[in-house]
Design a protein around this motif. Sequence first.
Motif: not given
Length: 164
Positions: A4-7, A44-48, A69-73, A141-145
């Motif tokens: 859970n501490l992982h960024p 979850f890692r948003p690449l951009r 779908l809009a995923i605001t990060v 190409g957008k998110v690593e999950t």
Amino acid sequence: MTENLHPDRIARIELDEATILRRSETVESERRAALRDLESDNSFRPLRAAENGHKGPWALHLAVIDGRLAITVHDGQGKEAGTIGLGLARFRRVVREYFAICDSYYKALRKASAREIETLDMARRGIHDRATRQLLEALEGKVETDFDTARRLFTLICVLHIKA
């Protein structure tokens, strides 16, 4: 607990309540479970956002805007780190199939045999898995999950599709 501490994870996720017009108790239960499971264990890692120097853990806001779908990060500091957009047309058929099998499954719970319920549950999980793979492709190409995180995100996409 250390995970859970992982960024590279989702710390908080919320759905745009204005998008959702109506929910049954069953759907509300699925939403709560998906949110709880996502917040307790995900990758979850948003690449951009990461390329632009933002670091998690991430807060997400999901909404449907003009059929997308809009995923605001937001990053770990609470700063907006961009929006990931996905066209939802590619998911219409599988969402419809998923709703239909879920409806049959929940009706069967009241009156069907254990074998019929098991068959419907296997079909429901199969459709959910297919939709998850489709979502993973859309996020490429957008998110690593991982698969489990994408599976729970698909459940939330379904909740956002419900119309009165």
